[in-house]
Write a protein that holds these residues in place. Structure first.
Motif, mmCIF file in Angstrom:
data_model
loop_
_atom_site.group_PDB
_atom_site.id
_atom_site.type_symbol
_atom_site.label_atom_id
_atom_site.label_comp_id
_atom_site.label_asym_id
_atom_site.label_seq_id
_atom_site.Cartn_x
_atom_site.Cartn_y
_atom_site.Cartn_z
ATOM 1 N N ARG A 1 19.764 12.005 8.207
ATOM 2 C CA ARG A 1 20.086 10.677 7.820
ATOM 3 C C ARG A 1 21.178 9.804 8.760
ATOM 4 N N THR A 2 21.739 10.380 9.488
ATOM 5 C CA THR A 2 22.828 9.954 10.447
ATOM 6 C C THR A 2 22.041 9.840 12.010
ATOM 7 N N ALA A 3 20.854 10.526 12.131
ATOM 8 C CA ALA A 3 20.135 10.405 13.404
ATOM 9 C C ALA A 3 19.658 9.157 13.760
ATOM 10 N N PRO A 4 19.043 9.105 14.920
ATOM 11 C CA PRO A 4 18.471 7.734 15.587
ATOM 12 C C PRO A 4 17.192 7.382 14.633
ATOM 13 N N ALA A 5 17.054 6.147 14.682
ATOM 14 C CA ALA A 5 15.824 5.612 13.898
ATOM 15 C C ALA A 5 14.718 6.375 14.104
ATOM 16 N N TRP A 6 14.481 6.435 15.485
ATOM 17 C CA TRP A 6 12.949 7.065 15.872
ATOM 18 C C TRP A 6 12.924 8.452 15.226
ATOM 19 N N LEU A 7 13.885 9.203 14.947
ATOM 20 C CA LEU A 7 14.056 10.671 14.326
ATOM 21 C C LEU A 7 13.551 10.478 12.832
ATOM 22 N N ARG A 8 14.337 9.478 12.421
ATOM 23 C CA ARG A 8 14.186 9.218 10.913
ATOM 24 C C ARG A 8 12.714 9.035 10.612
ATOM 25 N N PHE A 9 12.202 8.213 11.335
ATOM 26 C CA PHE A 9 10.723 7.528 11.062
ATOM 27 C C PHE A 9 9.902 8.699 11.525
ATOM 28 N N GLY A 10 9.967 9.362 12.740
ATOM 29 C CA GLY A 10 9.087 10.590 12.988
ATOM 30 C C GLY A 10 9.113 11.667 12.032
ATOM 31 N N THR A 11 10.348 11.947 11.344
ATOM 32 C CA THR A 11 10.193 12.929 10.264
ATOM 33 C C THR A 11 9.459 12.406 9.207
ATOM 34 N N ASP A 12 9.692 11.286 8.778
ATOM 35 C CA ASP A 12 8.936 10.715 7.625
ATOM 36 C C ASP A 12 7.491 10.549 7.887
ATOM 37 N N ALA A 13 6.960 10.270 9.204
ATOM 38 C CA ALA A 13 5.583 10.153 9.483
ATOM 39 C C ALA A 13 5.037 11.422 9.457
ATOM 40 N N TRP A 14 5.781 12.627 10.134
ATOM 41 C CA TRP A 14 5.190 13.893 9.942
ATOM 42 C C TRP A 14 4.933 14.563 8.523
ATOM 43 N N LEU A 15 5.882 13.945 7.519
ATOM 44 C CA LEU A 15 6.238 14.673 6.262
ATOM 45 C C LEU A 15 4.549 13.938 5.561
ATOM 46 N N ALA A 16 4.538 12.659 5.814
ATOM 47 C CA ALA A 16 3.493 11.776 5.138
ATOM 48 C C ALA A 16 2.060 12.450 5.710
ATOM 49 N N ALA A 17 1.782 12.511 7.099
ATOM 50 C CA ALA A 17 0.792 13.182 7.596
ATOM 51 C C ALA A 17 0.438 14.712 7.041
ATOM 52 N N LEU A 18 1.582 15.527 7.089
ATOM 53 C CA LEU A 18 1.377 16.764 6.374
ATOM 54 C C LEU A 18 0.713 16.738 4.983
ATOM 55 N N SER A 19 1.516 15.938 4.277
ATOM 56 C CA SER A 19 1.075 15.758 2.786
ATOM 57 C C SER A 19 -0.357 15.506 2.805
ATOM 58 N N ALA A 20 -0.620 14.145 3.207
ATOM 59 C CA ALA A 20 -2.032 13.511 3.309
ATOM 60 C C ALA A 20 -3.071 14.778 3.738
ATOM 61 N N THR A 21 -2.659 15.679 4.692
ATOM 62 C CA THR A 21 -3.793 16.530 5.082
ATOM 63 C C THR A 21 -3.712 17.705 4.066
ATOM 64 N N VAL A 22 -2.669 18.150 3.526
ATOM 65 C CA VAL A 22 -2.654 19.134 2.337
ATOM 66 C C VAL A 22 -3.843 18.397 1.235
ATOM 67 N N LEU A 23 -3.440 17.306 1.008
ATOM 68 C CA LEU A 23 -4.312 16.713 -0.230
ATOM 69 C C LEU A 23 -5.813 16.553 -0.024
ATOM 70 N N ALA A 24 -5.822 16.288 1.431
ATOM 71 C CA ALA A 24 -7.382 15.952 1.936
ATOM 72 C C ALA A 24 -8.072 17.383 1.880
ATOM 73 N N ILE A 25 -7.392 18.471 2.148
ATOM 74 C CA ILE A 25 -8.164 19.723 2.292
ATOM 75 C C ILE A 25 -8.392 20.149 1.028
ATOM 76 N N TYR A 26 -7.387 19.902 0.075
ATOM 77 C CA TYR A 26 -7.827 20.293 -1.346
ATOM 78 C C TYR A 26 -8.678 19.517 -1.945
ATOM 79 N N LEU A 27 -8.838 18.340 -1.682
ATOM 80 C CA LEU A 27 -10.053 17.374 -2.518
ATOM 81 C C LEU A 27 -11.279 17.572 -1.584
ATOM 82 N N TRP A 28 -11.316 18.181 -0.544
ATOM 83 C CA TRP A 28 -12.540 18.221 0.140
ATOM 84 C C TRP A 28 -13.305 19.568 -0.373
#
Length: 85
Positions: free
Chosen positions: A58-85
């Protein structure tokens, strides 16, 4: 909001989300797409709260906050894509 109060609210939220996701998964006789999507979404919410509050991103630089959010979104999307495929 002071730190102890914020952490307590986050912890209580994590507990509620855990109970709701358990209730969704436990109540289903068979796996279904809406329930799975809901549980994965709740897991992503829990992960974001844990990363932001308990790993101090929460108090980290913006690039790290964005990076963790992007990683989490990509991970969730990948899990759902694998499940739905």
């Amino acid at each position: 909001m002071n730190v102890i109060r914020r952490i307590t609210v986050v912890w209580a939220t994590l507990c509620v989300v855990t109970v709701v996701s358990w209730w969704l998964g436990h109540g289903a006789a068979v796996a279904s797409v809406p329930i799975t999507v809901s549980v994965v979404a709740l897991a992503a919410i829990k992960c974001r709260l844990i990363i932001r509050e308990f790993m101090e991103v929460r108090t980290a630089p913006a690039w790290l906050r964005f990076g963790t959010d992007a990683w989490l979104a990509a991970l969730s999307a990948t899990v759902l894509a694998i499940y739905l495929w």
